[in-house]
Design an enzyme around this catalytic site. Sequence first.
Site, PDB file in Angstrom:
ATOM      1  N   ASN A   9       0.802  -1.235  -0.020  1.00  0.00           N
ATOM      2  CA  ASN A   9       0.069  -0.054  -0.004  1.00  0.00           C
ATOM      3  C   ASN A   9       1.073   1.388   0.018  1.00  0.00           C
ATOM      4  O   ASN A   9       1.548   1.686   0.792  1.00  0.00           O
ATOM      5  CB  ASN A   9      -0.930  -0.089   1.243  1.00  0.00           C
ATOM      6  N   LYS A  11       0.019   4.499  -0.084  1.00  0.00           N
ATOM      7  CA  LYS A  11      -0.506   5.342   0.544  1.00  0.00           C
ATOM      8  C   LYS A  11      -0.627   6.533  -0.259  1.00  0.00           C
ATOM      9  O   LYS A  11      -0.730   6.606  -1.484  1.00  0.00           O
ATOM     10  CB  LYS A  11      -0.054   5.493   1.907  1.00  0.00           C
ATOM     11  N   HIS A  95      -9.800   0.566   5.409  1.00  0.00           N
ATOM     12  CA  HIS A  95      -8.416   1.055   5.900  1.00  0.00           C
ATOM     13  C   HIS A  95      -8.568   2.096   7.165  1.00  0.00           C
ATOM     14  O   HIS A  95      -9.080   2.993   6.934  1.00  0.00           O
ATOM     15  CB  HIS A  95      -7.413   1.597   5.096  1.00  0.00           C
ATOM     16  N   GLU A  97      -6.780   4.479   8.169  1.00  0.00           N
ATOM     17  CA  GLU A  97      -6.606   5.875   7.994  1.00  0.00           C
ATOM     18  C   GLU A  97      -8.040   6.515   7.436  1.00  0.00           C
ATOM     19  O   GLU A  97      -8.326   7.753   7.260  1.00  0.00           O
ATOM     20  CB  GLU A  97      -5.549   6.026   7.034  1.00  0.00           C
ATOM     21  N   GLU A 167      -4.865  -5.056  10.782  1.00  0.00           N
ATOM     22  CA  GLU A 167      -3.922  -3.992  10.781  1.00  0.00           C
ATOM     23  C   GLU A 167      -4.387  -3.412  12.161  1.00  0.00           C
ATOM     24  O   GLU A 167      -4.923  -2.456  12.241  1.00  0.00           O
ATOM     25  CB  GLU A 167      -4.081  -3.044   9.697  1.00  0.00           C
ATOM     26  N   GLY A 173       2.881   2.410  10.574  1.00  0.00           N
ATOM     27  CA  GLY A 173       3.602   3.510  10.578  1.00  0.00           C
ATOM     28  C   GLY A 173       4.448   3.837  11.791  1.00  0.00           C
ATOM     29  O   GLY A 173       4.919   4.852  11.916  1.00  0.00           O
ATOM     30  N   SER A 212       3.578  -1.961  10.308  1.00  0.00           N
ATOM     31  CA  SER A 212       5.145  -1.973  10.425  1.00  0.00           C
ATOM     32  C   SER A 212       5.777  -3.576   9.838  1.00  0.00           C
ATOM     33  O   SER A 212       6.784  -3.921  10.525  1.00  0.00           O
ATOM     34  CB  SER A 212       5.716  -1.678  11.940  1.00  0.00           C
TER      35      SER A 212
HETATM   36  P1  13P Z   1       3.134   0.319   7.826  1.00  0.00           P
HETATM   37  O1  13P Z   1       3.732  -0.748   6.879  1.00  0.00           O
HETATM   38  O2  13P Z   1       3.822   1.627   7.085  1.00  0.00           O
HETATM   39  O3  13P Z   1       3.101   0.362   9.060  1.00  0.00           O
HETATM   40  O4  13P Z   1       1.672   0.526   7.126  1.00  0.00           O
HETATM   41  C1  13P Z   1       0.784  -0.512   7.265  1.00  0.00           C
HETATM   42  C2  13P Z   1      -0.498  -0.092   6.535  1.00  0.00           C
HETATM   43  O5  13P Z   1      -1.247   0.491   6.955  1.00  0.00           O
HETATM   44  C3  13P Z   1      -0.684  -0.852   5.265  1.00  0.00           C
HETATM   45  O6  13P Z   1      -1.860  -0.643   4.768  1.00  0.00           O
END
Ligand code: 13P
Length: 252
Positions: A9, A11, A95, A97, A167, A173, A212
């Site tokens: 992803n 982002k 997701h 976010e 997740e 992150g 992560s």
């Molecule tokens: P990270 O791997 O940067 O922690 O992000 C995970 C994520 O949100 C993937 O959709």
Amino acid sequence: MRKPLVAGNWKMHGLRADIVELVDGLNKADLPDDVEVAVFPPFIHVERVVGALSRSDIKVGAQDCAIQPGQGALTGEVSASQLRDLECKYVLVGHSERRLVLGESDQVICDKFVSAQSAQMIPVLCVGETREQREAGETFEVVREQLGAVIDALGVQSLVSAVVAYEPVWAIGTGLTATPDEAQAVHAEIRALLSGYSKDLAEEIRILYGGSVKATNAAELFGMPDIDGGLVGGASLNADEFSTICRAAGCK
Ligand code: 13P
């Protein structure tokens, strides 16, 4: 037998030159045959990525889709049918976010899930608890509710053509990763919940871990019996690291 999936992803990352470099690295990467690999670029780069990937073993997905599947008057949105036209196979739905920063409700998530499927794409339904919820011992309850919202609205059979991604929000992150045992416990809980509806579905559905994931922890996480690959954020922006993660999901 579930074929592992490792999904990158990207982002809201990448200017055009970065994307060209990343795809170039992916074109040359040593990827395993027994793992499905997919990348999720920002909308503006989807067509470029589809065109620049010189190999058919890397699929492309979208990070979001509109609540209505077809084209129409919905300023700023991108429909599932438009994404399918660009050859997207997957769409991320729910997701954290988008749930937490953009306020997406379970209803919106269900609508997007339906839109994706009605355009013959596979939704990757993301679920996971916040740090506060984990500390309050509510992890399983939160995950059950998020999955339950889709099952109650659309029926459990809607998950036959879907992927689930666990997740934990506190691991996204942050550099904090759920331990393999912590992640496995939630994945097993999800599979047990689904097994209550359909043993076949529970056996066949892929449940990815995200939060992560890196080259250094991927093998341990993917070695757990109910973890069928990963949804990778930051580490998917580097082709070498991402391909190492993909290889870690192979030969289970
Ligand atoms: P990270 O791997 O940067 O922690 O992000 C995970 C994520 O949100 C993937 O959709």
